[in-house]
Design a protein around this motif. Structure first.
Motif, PDB file in Angstrom:
ATOM      1  N   ILE A  12       2.931  39.294 -44.372  1.00  0.00           N
ATOM      2  CA  ILE A  12       2.189  39.515 -45.619  1.00  0.00           C
ATOM      3  C   ILE A  12       1.108  38.453 -45.794  1.00  0.00           C
ATOM      4  CG2 ILE A  12       2.408  39.476 -48.141  1.00  0.00           C
ATOM      5  CD1 ILE A  12       5.295  40.724 -47.617  1.00  0.00           C
ATOM      6  N   ALA A  13       1.422  37.210 -45.457  1.00  0.00           N
ATOM      7  CA  ALA A  13       0.465  36.100 -45.569  1.00  0.00           C
ATOM      8  C   ALA A  13      -0.556  36.090 -44.430  1.00  0.00           C
ATOM      9  CB  ALA A  13       1.221  34.770 -45.597  1.00  0.00           C
ATOM     10  N   ARG A  14      -0.412  37.024 -43.497  1.00  0.00           N
ATOM     11  CA  ARG A  14      -1.301  37.153 -42.335  1.00  0.00           C
ATOM     12  C   ARG A  14      -1.183  35.963 -41.385  1.00  0.00           C
ATOM     13  NH1 ARG A  14      -1.650  41.552 -45.160  1.00  0.00           N
ATOM     14  NH2 ARG A  14      -3.434  42.926 -44.864  1.00  0.00           N
ATOM     15  N   GLU A  15      -0.031  35.310 -41.402  1.00  0.00           N
ATOM     16  CA  GLU A  15       0.244  34.231 -40.454  1.00  0.00           C
ATOM     17  C   GLU A  15       0.703  34.798 -39.117  1.00  0.00           C
ATOM     18  OE1 GLU A  15       3.195  31.790 -42.339  1.00  0.00           O
ATOM     19  OE2 GLU A  15       1.844  31.234 -43.975  1.00  0.00           O
ATOM     20  N   ILE A  16       1.282  35.998 -39.155  1.00  0.00           N
ATOM     21  CA  ILE A  16       1.727  36.711 -37.960  1.00  0.00           C
ATOM     22  C   ILE A  16       0.987  38.040 -37.954  1.00  0.00           C
ATOM     23  CG2 ILE A  16       3.677  37.860 -36.837  1.00  0.00           C
ATOM     24  CD1 ILE A  16       5.495  35.736 -38.032  1.00  0.00           C
ATOM     25  N   PRO A  17       0.353  38.401 -36.830  1.00  0.00           N
ATOM     26  CA  PRO A  17      -0.389  39.659 -36.805  1.00  0.00           C
ATOM     27  C   PRO A  17       0.539  40.873 -36.843  1.00  0.00           C
ATOM     28  CG  PRO A  17      -0.440  38.606 -34.650  1.00  0.00           C
ATOM     29  CD  PRO A  17       0.255  37.656 -35.581  1.00  0.00           C
ATOM     30  N   ALA A  18       0.050  41.929 -37.458  1.00  0.00           N
ATOM     31  CA  ALA A  18       0.761  43.204 -37.507  1.00  0.00           C
ATOM     32  C   ALA A  18      -0.272  44.309 -37.606  1.00  0.00           C
ATOM     33  CB  ALA A  18       1.698  43.250 -38.705  1.00  0.00           C
ATOM     34  N   GLU A  19       0.076  45.484 -37.114  1.00  0.00           N
ATOM     35  CA  GLU A  19      -0.809  46.632 -37.228  1.00  0.00           C
ATOM     36  C   GLU A  19      -0.578  47.289 -38.585  1.00  0.00           C
ATOM     37  OE1 GLU A  19      -1.954  50.834 -35.057  1.00  0.00           O
ATOM     38  OE2 GLU A  19      -0.684  49.406 -33.974  1.00  0.00           O
ATOM     39  N   VAL A  20      -1.423  46.971 -39.536  1.00  0.00           N
ATOM     40  CA  VAL A  20      -1.282  47.471 -40.901  1.00  0.00           C
ATOM     41  C   VAL A  20      -1.727  48.927 -40.945  1.00  0.00           C
ATOM     42  CG1 VAL A  20      -2.079  47.213 -43.290  1.00  0.00           C
ATOM     43  CG2 VAL A  20      -1.559  45.185 -41.909  1.00  0.00           C
ATOM     44  N   VAL A  21      -0.885  49.748 -41.567  1.00  0.00           N
ATOM     45  CA  VAL A  21      -1.139  51.177 -41.700  1.00  0.00           C
ATOM     46  C   VAL A  21      -1.637  51.497 -43.106  1.00  0.00           C
ATOM     47  CG1 VAL A  21      -0.017  53.449 -41.666  1.00  0.00           C
ATOM     48  CG2 VAL A  21       0.587  51.734 -39.952  1.00  0.00           C
ATOM     49  N   TYR A  22      -1.119  50.762 -44.094  1.00  0.00           N
ATOM     50  CA  TYR A  22      -1.443  51.043 -45.497  1.00  0.00           C
ATOM     51  C   TYR A  22      -1.147  49.788 -46.305  1.00  0.00           C
ATOM     52  CZ  TYR A  22      -1.204  53.362 -50.068  1.00  0.00           C
ATOM     53  OH  TYR A  22      -1.401  53.726 -51.377  1.00  0.00           O
ATOM     54  N   GLU A  23      -1.953  49.567 -47.353  1.00  0.00           N
ATOM     55  CA  GLU A  23      -1.735  48.399 -48.192  1.00  0.00           C
ATOM     56  C   GLU A  23      -2.209  48.681 -49.608  1.00  0.00           C
ATOM     57  OE1 GLU A  23      -2.522  43.559 -48.148  1.00  0.00           O
ATOM     58  OE2 GLU A  23      -3.622  44.839 -46.735  1.00  0.00           O
ATOM     59  N   THR A  24      -1.441  48.179 -50.572  1.00  0.00           N
ATOM     60  CA  THR A  24      -1.846  48.180 -51.967  1.00  0.00           C
ATOM     61  C   THR A  24      -1.719  46.745 -52.465  1.00  0.00           C
ATOM     62  OG1 THR A  24       0.352  48.550 -52.934  1.00  0.00           O
ATOM     63  CG2 THR A  24      -0.907  50.521 -52.284  1.00  0.00           C
ATOM     64  N   GLU A  25      -1.944  46.558 -53.731  1.00  0.00           N
ATOM     65  CA  GLU A  25      -1.814  45.222 -54.310  1.00  0.00           C
ATOM     66  C   GLU A  25      -0.389  44.678 -54.168  1.00  0.00           C
ATOM     67  OE1 GLU A  25      -1.924  43.425 -58.774  1.00  0.00           O
ATOM     68  OE2 GLU A  25      -3.634  44.691 -58.202  1.00  0.00           O
ATOM     69  N   ARG A  26       0.621  45.577 -54.200  1.00  0.00           N
ATOM     70  CA  ARG A  26       2.013  45.110 -54.217  1.00  0.00           C
ATOM     71  C   ARG A  26       2.852  45.531 -53.017  1.00  0.00           C
ATOM     72  NH1 ARG A  26       5.093  44.924 -59.588  1.00  0.00           N
ATOM     73  NH2 ARG A  26       5.543  47.124 -59.280  1.00  0.00           N
ATOM     74  N   VAL A  27       2.279  46.317 -52.087  1.00  0.00           N
ATOM     75  CA  VAL A  27       3.054  46.854 -50.967  1.00  0.00           C
ATOM     76  C   VAL A  27       2.229  46.766 -49.685  1.00  0.00           C
ATOM     77  CG1 VAL A  27       4.128  48.962 -50.058  1.00  0.00           C
ATOM     78  CG2 VAL A  27       4.299  48.451 -52.487  1.00  0.00           C
ATOM     79  N   LEU A  28       2.912  46.499 -48.566  1.00  0.00           N
ATOM     80  CA  LEU A  28       2.278  46.470 -47.252  1.00  0.00           C
ATOM     81  C   LEU A  28       3.090  47.340 -46.301  1.00  0.00           C
ATOM     82  CD1 LEU A  28       0.020  45.074 -45.518  1.00  0.00           C
ATOM     83  CD2 LEU A  28       1.779  43.427 -44.841  1.00  0.00           C
ATOM     84  N   ALA A  29       2.394  48.163 -45.512  1.00  0.00           N
ATOM     85  CA  ALA A  29       3.053  49.005 -44.503  1.00  0.00           C
ATOM     86  C   ALA A  29       2.451  48.685 -43.145  1.00  0.00           C
ATOM     87  CB  ALA A  29       2.864  50.477 -44.843  1.00  0.00           C
ATOM     88  N   PHE A  30       3.322  48.463 -42.156  1.00  0.00           N
ATOM     89  CA  PHE A  30       2.858  48.099 -40.823  1.00  0.00           C
ATOM     90  C   PHE A  30       3.812  48.659 -39.776  1.00  0.00           C
ATOM     91  CE2 PHE A  30       5.324  44.723 -42.747  1.00  0.00           C
ATOM     92  CZ  PHE A  30       6.277  44.415 -41.787  1.00  0.00           C
TER      93      PHE A  30
END
Length: 119
Positions: A12-30
């Motif tokens: 979430i903090a972008r310290e570790i890379p991930a393939e993000v599929v969808y994001e909102t203000e309160r939710v992250l999908a990867f």
């Protein structure tokens, strides 16, 4: 809950890379790095709760956002019509290995029954 930062908090903090599929203000999908189906995406709230029961008790609205994000992921991945599964593992016996609540969105192929007794 431990104060130790989880893997998901680092994503979430972008310290570790991930393939993000969808994001909102309160939710992250990867994408899951060890997929169990053709489509396997994790949906996590950006605020840490240990499991789905803790999230439901603390913020039912955020739980609704996680479920809504799972539906959006299925739409983006093109698996709404063919079908998909949303799974929350709660505690070790259920297979939870990261203790930051997350929904698994699985699909894109025929999924087998799960659990010892199937259907």
């Amino acid at each position: 809950m431990s104060d130790a930062e989880t893997l998901f908090e680092r994503i979430i903090a972008r310290e570790i890379p991930a393939e993000v599929v969808y994001e909102t203000e309160r939710v992250l999908a990867f994408r899951d790095i060890n997929p169990q189906a053709k489509t396997h995406v994790l949906v996590v709230p950006k605020v840490r709760y240990r499991n789905v029961a803790e999230l439901a008790a603390a913020d039912a609205g955020l739980l609704g956002e996680v479920i809504g994000a799972a539906e959006k992921v299925a739409e983006l991945e093109g698996i709404v019509e063919s079908g998909y599964r949303v799974v929350f593992n709660t505690e070790s016996d259920a297979g939870q290995t990261v203790f930051h609540v997350h929904a698994h969105v699985l699909g894109g192929e025929q999924l087998g029954f799960f659990g010892r007794y199937g259907g």
